[in-house]
Design a protein around this motif. Structure first.
Motif, mmCIF file in Angstrom:
data_model
loop_
_atom_site.group_PDB
_atom_site.id
_atom_site.type_symbol
_atom_site.label_atom_id
_atom_site.label_comp_id
_atom_site.label_asym_id
_atom_site.label_seq_id
_atom_site.Cartn_x
_atom_site.Cartn_y
_atom_site.Cartn_z
ATOM 1 N N ALA A 57 0.827 -1.208 0.000
ATOM 2 C CA ALA A 57 0.000 0.000 0.000
ATOM 3 C C ALA A 57 0.859 1.256 0.000
ATOM 4 C CB ALA A 57 -0.928 -0.015 1.215
ATOM 5 N N PHE A 58 1.907 1.272 0.812
ATOM 6 C CA PHE A 58 2.764 2.459 0.869
ATOM 7 C C PHE A 58 3.512 2.681 -0.450
ATOM 8 C CE2 PHE A 58 2.619 1.953 5.609
ATOM 9 C CZ PHE A 58 2.037 3.189 5.854
ATOM 10 N N VAL A 59 4.042 1.585 -1.013
ATOM 11 C CA VAL A 59 4.767 1.723 -2.277
ATOM 12 C C VAL A 59 3.814 2.142 -3.394
ATOM 13 C CG1 VAL A 59 6.128 0.495 -4.020
ATOM 14 C CG2 VAL A 59 6.558 0.086 -1.586
ATOM 15 N N ASP A 60 2.618 1.565 -3.409
ATOM 16 C CA ASP A 60 1.617 1.945 -4.409
ATOM 17 C C ASP A 60 1.244 3.422 -4.272
ATOM 18 O OD1 ASP A 60 -0.518 1.406 -6.422
ATOM 19 O OD2 ASP A 60 -1.840 1.813 -4.722
ATOM 20 N N LEU A 61 1.082 3.877 -3.037
ATOM 21 C CA LEU A 61 0.764 5.287 -2.805
ATOM 22 C C LEU A 61 1.888 6.189 -3.281
ATOM 23 C CD1 LEU A 61 -1.044 7.482 -1.580
ATOM 24 C CD2 LEU A 61 0.060 7.025 0.641
ATOM 25 N N VAL A 74 9.692 5.789 -0.673
ATOM 26 C CA VAL A 74 8.843 5.006 0.228
ATOM 27 C C VAL A 74 9.480 3.658 0.521
ATOM 28 C CG1 VAL A 74 6.631 3.815 0.435
ATOM 29 C CG2 VAL A 74 6.706 6.154 -0.443
ATOM 30 N N ILE A 75 10.043 3.016 -0.495
ATOM 31 C CA ILE A 75 10.682 1.712 -0.292
ATOM 32 C C ILE A 75 11.818 1.821 0.717
ATOM 33 C CG2 ILE A 75 12.110 -0.040 -1.411
ATOM 34 C CD1 ILE A 75 10.403 0.398 -3.935
ATOM 35 N N SER A 76 12.604 2.898 0.634
ATOM 36 C CA SER A 76 13.703 3.068 1.592
ATOM 37 C C SER A 76 13.161 3.205 3.013
ATOM 38 C CB SER A 76 14.547 4.283 1.215
ATOM 39 O OG SER A 76 13.810 5.485 1.373
ATOM 40 N N ALA A 103 11.956 -12.307 12.695
ATOM 41 C CA ALA A 103 12.200 -10.927 12.264
ATOM 42 C C ALA A 103 12.635 -10.882 10.802
ATOM 43 C CB ALA A 103 13.263 -10.289 13.157
ATOM 44 N N ALA A 104 13.493 -11.822 10.409
ATOM 45 C CA ALA A 104 13.946 -11.864 9.020
ATOM 46 C C ALA A 104 12.789 -12.181 8.073
ATOM 47 C CB ALA A 104 15.054 -12.902 8.861
ATOM 48 N N THR A 105 11.874 -13.044 8.518
ATOM 49 C CA THR A 105 10.713 -13.377 7.689
ATOM 50 C C THR A 105 9.804 -12.169 7.508
ATOM 51 O OG1 THR A 105 10.790 -15.679 8.456
ATOM 52 C CG2 THR A 105 8.748 -14.941 7.445
ATOM 53 N N LEU A 106 9.613 -11.400 8.571
ATOM 54 C CA LEU A 106 8.819 -10.177 8.447
ATOM 55 C C LEU A 106 9.464 -9.205 7.466
ATOM 56 C CD1 LEU A 106 7.802 -9.491 12.164
ATOM 57 C CD2 LEU A 106 6.333 -10.278 10.305
ATOM 58 N N TRP A 107 10.764 -9.104 7.532
ATOM 59 C CA TRP A 107 11.507 -8.219 6.619
ATOM 60 C C TRP A 107 11.305 -8.677 5.179
ATOM 61 C CZ3 TRP A 107 17.233 -7.740 5.214
ATOM 62 C CH2 TRP A 107 17.558 -6.406 4.916
ATOM 63 N N ALA A 108 11.363 -10.007 4.965
ATOM 64 C CA ALA A 108 11.162 -10.551 3.629
ATOM 65 C C ALA A 108 9.717 -10.350 3.166
ATOM 66 C CB ALA A 108 11.525 -12.030 3.605
ATOM 67 N N SER A 109 8.754 -10.445 4.077
ATOM 68 C CA SER A 109 7.349 -10.195 3.723
ATOM 69 C C SER A 109 7.166 -8.760 3.255
ATOM 70 C CB SER A 109 6.438 -10.480 4.929
ATOM 71 O OG SER A 109 6.443 -11.847 5.258
ATOM 72 N N ALA A 110 7.885 -7.838 3.894
ATOM 73 C CA ALA A 110 7.824 -6.440 3.452
ATOM 74 C C ALA A 110 8.400 -6.301 2.052
ATOM 75 C CB ALA A 110 8.581 -5.552 4.435
#
Length: 241
Positions: A57-61, A74-76, A103-110
């Motif tokens: 959503a943030f990147v799309d915005l 936004v990606i940064s 934590a690494a999995t959450l980072w990868a999900s992002a």
């Protein structure tokens, strides 16, 4: 008179594109989160889905409001911001650190969500496959390596030489550890008090080198144990964090 709602214009094509981006992030987030939920991890299905969808959503915005340059900014922010979320699931339990994989999995999900929000669904799916492979296919290899007995010569390790002495002989034990280890050219980083009771105290000399010779350590503890003041002597090795 201009209507206050004139600025709120819905663009069907842009809305449909956003729908595809968010749906892609949602489906792929479900794939990652389901595996985490199945293994009863603290960050499971809903958390990974929300991270992926939120990033998308943030990147799309950013892409819709400021073009490619806006999406890059936004990606940064997503990359740095998700670190704070990941830090919340990392816990230190004594000498063990837990939650790093979560934590690494959450980072990868992002990252999956960011790809989806940037209109790159194939790349988002590819990242998802690699994340799932890392969390599933590599498990047997990790378990195999963990089951192997640790050999001091094969790993960076922390060596300790332990002595247990009567409570009144603590000063003597410290001097004895220093003298014995210095004689074998093993400098000491520090001496820890591991256990202290009414009758005895256990000290452990932490060695500076990350590699040591087992025969040398066996000889050291054997010589330490010969002193009448020493109740017991041994050495241990553990992996460094």
């Amino acid at each position: 008179m201009t209507s206050p709602f004139a600025a709120f214009v819905i663009e069907p094509n842009a809305l449909f594109t956003s729908l595809i981006c968010l749906a892609t992030a949602f489906v792929l987030g479900v794939a990652i989160g389901l595996e985490r939920q199945w293994r009863q991890r603290s960050a499971g299905l809903r958390t990974n889905v929300l991270v992926a969808v939120g990033a998308a959503a943030f990147v799309d915005l950013g892409l819709r409001s400021a073009g490619a340059e806006g999406s890059v900014r936004v990606i940064s922010y997503v990359v740095s911001g998700i670190g704070f979320l990941g830090a919340g699931v990392i816990m230190k339990d004594g000498t063990q650190v837990r939650g790093l994989n979560t934590a690494a999995t959450l980072w990868a999900s992002a990252a999956v969500g960011a790809f989806a929000g940037a209109r790159l669904p194939a790349e988002a799916a590819l990242v998802t496959l690699f994340v799932l492979a890392g969390n599933t296919l590599l498990r047997p290899l990790v378990e195999f390596v963990d089951r192997r007995p640790m050999r001091p010569g094969e790993t960076e390790a922390l060596y300790r030489v332990h002595v247990t002495v009567p409570a009144e002989q603590v000063a003597f034990a410290r001097d004895l550890l220093f003298d014995e280890l210095e004689r074998h050219h093993y400098p000491i980083r520090e001496i820890e008090t591991l256990a202290q009771g009414k009758d005895s105290v256990e000290l452990a000399a932490v060695l500076v080198p990350s590699r040591a010779n087992e025969a040398d350590l066996d000889a050291i503890v054997d010589h330490l144990a010969r002193h009448d003041e020493v109740i017991s002597a041994t050495w241990t090795v553990s992996t460094t964090s």
